[in-house]
Design a protein around this motif. Sequence first.
Motif, PDB file in Angstrom:
ATOM      1  N   THR A  67     -11.458 -54.914  26.240  1.00 44.45           N
ATOM      2  CA  THR A  67     -10.949 -54.168  25.090  1.00 44.45           C
ATOM      3  C   THR A  67      -9.909 -53.143  25.516  1.00 44.45           C
ATOM      4  N   PHE A  68     -10.196 -52.405  26.584  1.00 40.98           N
ATOM      5  CA  PHE A  68      -9.255 -51.419  27.102  1.00 40.98           C
ATOM      6  C   PHE A  68      -7.935 -52.079  27.489  1.00 40.98           C
ATOM      7  N   ALA A  70      -6.787 -55.110  26.652  1.00 41.98           N
ATOM      8  CA  ALA A  70      -6.146 -55.808  25.538  1.00 41.98           C
ATOM      9  C   ALA A  70      -5.357 -54.851  24.664  1.00 41.98           C
ATOM     10  N   GLN A  71      -5.817 -53.615  24.550  1.00 42.09           N
ATOM     11  CA  GLN A  71      -5.117 -52.627  23.731  1.00 42.09           C
ATOM     12  C   GLN A  71      -3.878 -52.086  24.434  1.00 42.09           C
ATOM     13  N   ARG A  72      -3.915 -52.021  25.751  1.00 36.64           N
ATOM     14  CA  ARG A  72      -2.831 -51.387  26.487  1.00 36.64           C
ATOM     15  C   ARG A  72      -1.940 -52.362  27.252  1.00 36.64           C
ATOM     16  N   PRO A  74      -2.095 -56.278  27.369  1.00 38.42           N
ATOM     17  CA  PRO A  74      -2.663 -57.602  27.089  1.00 38.42           C
ATOM     18  C   PRO A  74      -2.187 -58.698  28.046  1.00 38.42           C
ATOM     19  N   LEU A 127      -8.738 -61.016  20.142  1.00 33.87           N
ATOM     20  CA  LEU A 127      -7.316 -60.731  20.352  1.00 33.87           C
ATOM     21  C   LEU A 127      -6.456 -61.543  19.383  1.00 33.87           C
ATOM     22  N   ALA A 130      -6.558 -60.110  15.953  1.00 29.84           N
ATOM     23  CA  ALA A 130      -5.768 -58.898  15.845  1.00 29.84           C
ATOM     24  C   ALA A 130      -4.271 -59.202  15.936  1.00 29.84           C
ATOM     25  N   GLY A 132      -2.655 -60.232  18.637  1.00 30.21           N
ATOM     26  CA  GLY A 132      -2.067 -59.811  19.901  1.00 30.21           C
ATOM     27  C   GLY A 132      -2.360 -60.731  21.066  1.00 30.21           C
TER      28      GLY A 132
END
Length: 136
Positions: A67-68, A70-72, A74, A127, A130, A132
């Motif tokens: 999660t960390f 994938a948000q910053r 990917p 992902l 979302a 992304g």
Amino acid sequence: MTTTAATPTSAVALRYGLAALAAAALNTAIGLTASALDDGGIGMGLAPAAYLPATIVGFVLGVVGWTFLAQRFPRALRVIVPGALVLTWIPDVLLLTAGATAANVVGLMLMHLVVATAVVTVGLRRLREAGGAPRG
């Protein structure tokens, strides 16, 4: 104009729970098989009391890490996930020096692969939802 509907939290939680349960079930099959083949070895990590909590903790930590990233970052997932998996295999291989058999070591390595696969499976779906997902 297109809109995307958010996946309900309960559906996401169910998906993650089922992935963790599937990983635990597969690791149980691997643990039983490796234990049966571990003739005269130390059986390190092949007892359910050892691998079931480790499976769940590994899954949760993997999801948090995924999660960390994938948000910053990917696109970095393609490199970091296989690298992290290989790093988890180092202690497994080192068990050979402590008297573990090849069946024991291969069993543990497969268990790590199962957990990583469960994390990637739910992570990629999330992902994609979302919008992304990294493209090949």
